[in-house]
Write an enzyme that holds these catalytic residues in place. Structure first.
Site, PDB file in Angstrom:
ATOM      1  N   GLY A   1      16.123   4.905  -3.679  1.00 56.72           N
ATOM      2  CA  GLY A   1      16.757   4.419  -4.902  1.00 56.72           C
ATOM      3  C   GLY A   1      17.937   3.536  -4.552  1.00 56.72           C
ATOM      4  O   GLY A   1      18.418   3.574  -3.420  1.00 56.72           O
TER       5      GLY A   1
ATOM      6  N   CYS B   1      14.670   8.021   2.230  1.00 58.04           N
ATOM      7  CA  CYS B   1      15.847   7.176   2.018  1.00 58.04           C
ATOM      8  C   CYS B   1      16.833   7.854   1.060  1.00 58.04           C
ATOM      9  O   CYS B   1      17.387   8.885   1.403  1.00 58.04           O
ATOM     10  CB  CYS B   1      15.395   5.798   1.527  1.00 58.04           C
ATOM     11  SG  CYS B   1      16.636   4.549   1.837  1.00 58.04           S
ATOM     12  N   TYR B   2      17.039   7.331  -0.159  1.00 60.52           N
ATOM     13  CA  TYR B   2      17.941   7.987  -1.114  1.00 60.52           C
ATOM     14  C   TYR B   2      17.530   9.456  -1.296  1.00 60.52           C
ATOM     15  O   TYR B   2      18.365  10.344  -1.412  1.00 60.52           O
ATOM     16  CB  TYR B   2      17.884   7.260  -2.457  1.00 60.52           C
ATOM     17  CG  TYR B   2      18.795   7.815  -3.528  1.00 60.52           C
ATOM     18  CD1 TYR B   2      20.102   7.367  -3.662  1.00 60.52           C
ATOM     19  CD2 TYR B   2      18.345   8.791  -4.418  1.00 60.52           C
ATOM     20  CE1 TYR B   2      20.937   7.870  -4.648  1.00 60.52           C
ATOM     21  CE2 TYR B   2      19.168   9.299  -5.407  1.00 60.52           C
ATOM     22  CZ  TYR B   2      20.461   8.833  -5.526  1.00 60.52           C
ATOM     23  OH  TYR B   2      21.284   9.333  -6.510  1.00 60.52           O
TER      24      TYR B   2
ATOM     25  N   HIS C   1      11.229   3.812   5.731  1.00 66.09           N
ATOM     26  CA  HIS C   1      10.204   3.710   4.685  1.00 66.09           C
ATOM     27  C   HIS C   1       8.784   3.787   5.255  1.00 66.09           C
ATOM     28  O   HIS C   1       8.235   2.785   5.695  1.00 66.09           O
ATOM     29  CB  HIS C   1      10.405   2.405   3.906  1.00 66.09           C
ATOM     30  CG  HIS C   1      11.626   2.471   3.049  1.00 66.09           C
ATOM     31  ND1 HIS C   1      11.609   2.980   1.773  1.00 66.09           N
ATOM     32  CD2 HIS C   1      12.911   2.171   3.318  1.00 66.09           C
ATOM     33  CE1 HIS C   1      12.829   2.966   1.275  1.00 66.09           C
ATOM     34  NE2 HIS C   1      13.637   2.482   2.196  1.00 66.09           N
TER      35      HIS C   1
ATOM     36  N   GLU D   1       6.079   4.082   3.719  1.00 64.07           N
ATOM     37  CA  GLU D   1       5.127   3.392   2.843  1.00 64.07           C
ATOM     38  C   GLU D   1       5.037   1.902   3.157  1.00 64.07           C
ATOM     39  O   GLU D   1       4.066   1.242   2.779  1.00 64.07           O
ATOM     40  CB  GLU D   1       5.518   3.588   1.373  1.00 64.07           C
ATOM     41  CG  GLU D   1       6.787   2.875   0.888  1.00 64.07           C
ATOM     42  CD  GLU D   1       8.104   3.546   1.298  1.00 64.07           C
ATOM     43  OE1 GLU D   1       8.058   4.489   2.120  1.00 64.07           O
ATOM     44  OE2 GLU D   1       9.166   3.114   0.834  1.00 64.07           O
TER      45      GLU D   1
ATOM     46  N   SER E   1      -3.906 -19.703 -13.161  1.00 63.51           N
ATOM     47  CA  SER E   1      -3.111 -20.665 -12.392  1.00 63.51           C
ATOM     48  C   SER E   1      -3.873 -21.148 -11.170  1.00 63.51           C
ATOM     49  O   SER E   1      -3.355 -21.932 -10.389  1.00 63.51           O
ATOM     50  CB  SER E   1      -1.823 -19.981 -11.933  1.00 63.51           C
ATOM     51  OG  SER E   1      -2.158 -18.959 -11.007  1.00 63.51           O
TER      52      SER E   1
ATOM     53  N   ASP F   1      -4.343 -13.636  -8.245  1.00 58.97           N
ATOM     54  CA  ASP F   1      -4.200 -12.570  -9.238  1.00 58.97           C
ATOM     55  C   ASP F   1      -4.836 -12.954 -10.570  1.00 58.97           C
ATOM     56  O   ASP F   1      -5.584 -12.179 -11.159  1.00 58.97           O
ATOM     57  CB  ASP F   1      -2.714 -12.237  -9.451  1.00 58.97           C
ATOM     58  CG  ASP F   1      -2.009 -11.919  -8.151  1.00 58.97           C
ATOM     59  OD1 ASP F   1      -2.704 -11.544  -7.189  1.00 58.97           O
ATOM     60  OD2 ASP F   1      -0.773 -12.037  -8.082  1.00 58.97           O
ATOM     61  N   SER F   2      -4.539 -14.182 -11.046  1.00 64.00           N
ATOM     62  CA  SER F   2      -5.087 -14.556 -12.358  1.00 64.00           C
ATOM     63  C   SER F   2      -6.585 -14.835 -12.258  1.00 64.00           C
ATOM     64  O   SER F   2      -7.330 -14.608 -13.210  1.00 64.00           O
ATOM     65  CB  SER F   2      -4.332 -15.745 -12.951  1.00 64.00           C
ATOM     66  OG  SER F   2      -4.465 -16.877 -12.135  1.00 64.00           O
TER      67      SER F   2
ATOM     68  N   LYS G   1      -1.268  -6.736  -3.993  1.00 65.28           N
ATOM     69  CA  LYS G   1      -2.016  -7.951  -3.647  1.00 65.28           C
ATOM     70  C   LYS G   1      -3.291  -7.637  -2.856  1.00 65.28           C
ATOM     71  O   LYS G   1      -4.357  -8.162  -3.156  1.00 65.28           O
ATOM     72  CB  LYS G   1      -1.100  -8.878  -2.845  1.00 65.28           C
ATOM     73  CG  LYS G   1      -1.680 -10.210  -2.528  1.00 65.28           C
ATOM     74  CD  LYS G   1      -1.796 -11.117  -3.734  1.00 65.28           C
ATOM     75  CE  LYS G   1      -0.489 -11.783  -4.067  1.00 65.28           C
ATOM     76  NZ  LYS G   1      -0.560 -12.602  -5.292  1.00 65.28           N
TER      77      LYS G   1
END
Ligand code: XMP
Length: 505
Positions: free
Chosen positions: A51, A78-79, A164, A166, A217, A221-222, A361
């Site tokens: 966080g 972490c936090y 981290h 992840e 676009s 993604d689109s 992604k």
């Protein structure tokens, strides 16, 4: 099931994604809902996310001490680790700040910390460290600058790590999460893959007979979003490409190819470069730019919808990294307003349809591929919706846009020639807004500095700058200072994410 307590980390959801990939069910809860959620879900383990706050700051999110009395294993990241330590009698303070890659030395490789190597690269991002372990905790690992970077309490099954796991660029991060889920929580590991058909069925059920305008676009993604929607509802899909003048020059052709050859849909192209440049005139603040662009896109989609009957949905290729950077959870920081999330105006005439919103992604690419899109489409480099506007520091004028396009085209051409394009997640030029002196033809020139950014990434959440050969950099630099007017020098950005974001604005 494991419960993830979200203290506002940019990567709380990514930790969940890593566990989901392993076949472990994950539920999310904010700290004030944690005990209630644990009572209902009866999880095998709990993870405290990172966080943005300092644990001892006023109003920093905290959690009831009762959580430590339940006998459920807890992994604090972490936090989350700082909070475990703070609540259980450890000490900590704002000390050495570390952001980016660091070397982890595991001095005590026991329990979940038995990894393939005792020295590995990890991603850290913190400005507060545990300086004294709470009673009962045993030191596991350190970095050169931070001693208590990993520790555990074997009796209470409490684990704390300051890095981290992840992050894609952390070595053996997933192994550590797997060890925690399997060996400590007793979860069965059965790696699972996403299925595009589930998403297609859901879209079909949600949309029914209504029409959907999909903002496209030409980007991954689109395109994947439109492709899956097209499979679900056929001709009810209306892909709309707004040519803002801020996209790469070849984008028009690419969009036409995708939406006529690969997806047979009634593509609508709106040429709006003048409107965009007019709306952006005089704006130098990055957030204002993003919001102006987000609003103009919506105005244009409203105009398109007004000419159609029964348009009920606006589909966008929003993915999770766009969401979280735009303050997508209660305790998260606002990093930047992605034009399609935080840049959207409040009064939308449509219901948003964002089938990729919870994915990253690499997952979007995989879904597109499984659904039948060709490799060159799913693997192309992403290009942001606000386009060159966020690669021009300061005001976007016709002249600076032309310089940016010319410099960017040189970068892409040279990277392609060197055979590096496919290896890079993104590569581009930036008009930095900084000025410096040069000598051109024995004359003094005081002109703009162009930046080059090129990096590798998998899921957008972390990236490493690319080690491009010097001769390729030299070629790019020489061509830009010689071919692009009013440029004094070229610099190469060698900053990882974190701490730097990929785009400059
Ligand atoms: P950052 O700069 O946030 O970029 O590290 C992460 C990825 O997102 C892209 N990006 C955007 N894409 N609208 C988009 O569609 C936006 O407003 C936006 N801002 C950044 C960026 O190019 C990179 O791939």
């Amino acid at each position: 099931m494991i419960i993830m307590i979200d203290f506002g980390s940019q990567t709380a959801h990514l930790i969940g994604r890593r566990l989901r990939d392993l076949g472990v069910t994950v539920e999310y809860a904010y700290p004030d809902e944690a005990l209630e959620k644990i009572k209902t879900c009866k999880p095998s383990g709990v993870i405290f996310s990172g966080g943005p706050d300092f644990v001892d700051a006023t109003n920093a999110p905290t959690i009831s001490m009762k959580i430590f009395e339940l006998g459920i294993p807890i992994l604090g990241i972490c936090y989350g680790w700082q909070l475990i330590s703070y609540l259980l009698g450890g000490e900590g303070k704002i000390t050495t700040k570390e952001f980016g890659p660091e070397t982890l030395h595991i001095s005590n490789p026991v329990d979940i910390f038995q990894l393939p190597k005792d020295t590995c690269n990890v991603i850290v991002s913190h400005g507060y460290t545990v300086t004294k372990l709470p009673p009962g905790f045993v030191l596991i690992a350190s970095t050169e600058r931070v001693k208590n970077i990993a520790a555990y309490d074997p009796k209470r099954k409490l684990y704390g790590i300051q890095y981290h796991p992840e992050a894609n660029h952390t070595e053996y991060g997933v192994d550590l999460l797997k060890n925690f889920a399997r060996d400590v929580c007793g979860e069965t590991i059965h790696p699972t893959e996403l299925n595009p058909q589930t998403i297609i069925d859901k879209i079909k059920k949600t949309v029914g007979k209504k029409k959907v305008i999909c903002a496209v676009s030409g980007g991954v993604d689109s395109t994947v979003t439109a492709f899956l929607i097209g499979k679900a509802i056929g001709k009810q899909l209306i892909p709309v490409y707004v040519d803002s003048g801020l996209m790469r020059p070849e984008t028009d052709k690419r969009v036409e190819y995708i939406f006529t050859k690969l997806i047979s849909a009634d593509l609508e192209i709106i040429h709006a470069k003048k409107r965009f440049l007019k709306a952006l005139a005089g704006i130098t603040d990055p957030e204002k730019k993003r919001k102006t662009i987000g609003k103009l896109y919506i105005d244009i989609f409203n105009e398109v919808a007004a000419k159609q009957n029964e348009v009920a949905y606006l589909a966008q290729g929003t993915i999770y990294s766009d969401v979280i950077e735009s303050k997508g959870s209660k305790h998260a920081s606002h990093i930047k307003s992605h034009h399609n999330v935080g840049g959207l105006p409040k009064d939308l005439n449509f219901t948003l349809l964002e089938p990729m919103r919870t994915f990253y992604k690499d997952e979007v690419r995989m879904l597109g591929k499984k659904a039948g899109l060709p490799d060159d489409v799913v693997n192309m480099q992403p290009f942001p919706g606000p386009g060159y506007a966020v690669r021009i520091r300061g005001e976007v004028t016709e002249e600076r846009l032309a310089q940016e396009i010319q410099a960017d085209t040189i970068v892409v051409e040279e990277i392609r020639k060197a055979g590096l394009y496919k290896k890079l997640f993104q590569c581009f030029a930036i008009m930095t807004g900084a000025y410096s002196t040069a000598v051109k033809g024995d004359e003094r020139a005081f002109a703009e500095v162009v930046g080059i950014r090129a990096y590798e990434s998998v899921d957008v959440m972390t990236s490493q700058w690319a080690k491009i050969p010097y001769d390729v950099l030299q070629k790019i630099s020489s061509r830009i200072v010689n071919e692009v007017p009013n440029v004094s020098r070229v610099v190469y950005d060698i900053t990882t994410k974190p701490p730097a974001t990929m785009e400059w604005e």
